[in-house]
Write a protein that holds these residues in place. Structure first.
Motif, PDB file in Angstrom:
ATOM      1  N   ALA A 198       0.772  -0.576  -0.432  1.00 54.71           N
ATOM      2  CA  ALA A 198       0.245   0.340  -0.326  1.00 54.71           C
ATOM      3  C   ALA A 198       0.840   0.992   0.042  1.00 54.71           C
ATOM      4  O   ALA A 198       2.459   1.351   0.920  1.00 54.71           O
ATOM      5  N   CYS A 199       1.005   1.963  -0.966  1.00 51.15           N
ATOM      6  CA  CYS A 199       1.492   3.260  -0.661  1.00 51.15           C
ATOM      7  C   CYS A 199       0.286   4.429  -1.196  1.00 51.15           C
ATOM      8  O   CYS A 199      -0.883   5.082  -1.058  1.00 51.15           O
ATOM      9  N   THR A 200       1.145   5.926  -1.065  1.00 50.31           N
ATOM     10  CA  THR A 200       0.292   7.049  -1.755  1.00 50.31           C
ATOM     11  C   THR A 200       1.397   7.910  -2.604  1.00 50.31           C
ATOM     12  O   THR A 200       2.017   7.112  -3.084  1.00 50.31           O
ATOM     13  N   TYR A 201       0.448   8.260  -3.743  1.00 45.84           N
ATOM     14  CA  TYR A 201       1.442   9.014  -5.191  1.00 45.84           C
ATOM     15  C   TYR A 201       0.561  10.945  -4.790  1.00 45.84           C
ATOM     16  O   TYR A 201      -0.433  10.842  -3.693  1.00 45.84           O
ATOM     17  N   LYS A 202       1.487  11.375  -5.169  1.00 44.08           N
ATOM     18  CA  LYS A 202       1.400  12.759  -5.554  1.00 44.08           C
ATOM     19  C   LYS A 202       1.921  13.138  -6.967  1.00 44.08           C
ATOM     20  O   LYS A 202       2.162  12.674  -7.689  1.00 44.08           O
ATOM     21  N   VAL A 203       1.098  13.924  -7.713  1.00 42.46           N
ATOM     22  CA  VAL A 203       1.232  14.683  -9.226  1.00 42.46           C
ATOM     23  C   VAL A 203       1.486  16.294  -9.472  1.00 42.46           C
ATOM     24  O   VAL A 203       1.224  16.582  -9.142  1.00 42.46           O
ATOM     25  N   ASP A 204       2.679  15.937  -9.718  1.00 43.14           N
ATOM     26  CA  ASP A 204       3.816  17.270  -9.890  1.00 43.14           C
ATOM     27  C   ASP A 204       3.765  17.725 -11.337  1.00 43.14           C
ATOM     28  O   ASP A 204       4.619  17.163 -11.754  1.00 43.14           O
TER      29      ASP A 204
END
Length: 75
Positions: free
Chosen positions: A30-36
């Motif tokens: 399980a992970c988290t992500y963000k887009v920039d």
């Protein structure tokens, strides 16, 4: 969105709300992500993987990740 290698051995399942799961060698984390912009940053436990979003929509992992480019496999 699910991204993976052509043989489905590795995949990244991006879900709404900034959560995802990364599967490598049949182990799912399980992970988290963000887009920039053109950068997708995935954080799994204590590891951060910066993917580059390519013009064709595929994801290029960092060289040290030992993964090939991940392509969208399901809508």
């Amino acid at each position: 969105q699910i991204y993976g290698l052509h043989d489905a051995s590795d995949s990244l399942d991006l879900k709404s709300g900034g959560t995802d799961s990364l599967t490598t060698l049949n182990n799912t984390t399980a992970c988290t992500y963000k887009v920039d912009g053109k950068q997708l940053t995935v954080q799994c436990e204590n590891q951060v993987l910066p993917f580059t979003i390519q013009n064709d929509g595929s994801l290029m992992p960092p060289a040290e990740a030992q993964l090939g480019p991940l392509k969208k496999t399901k809508p």
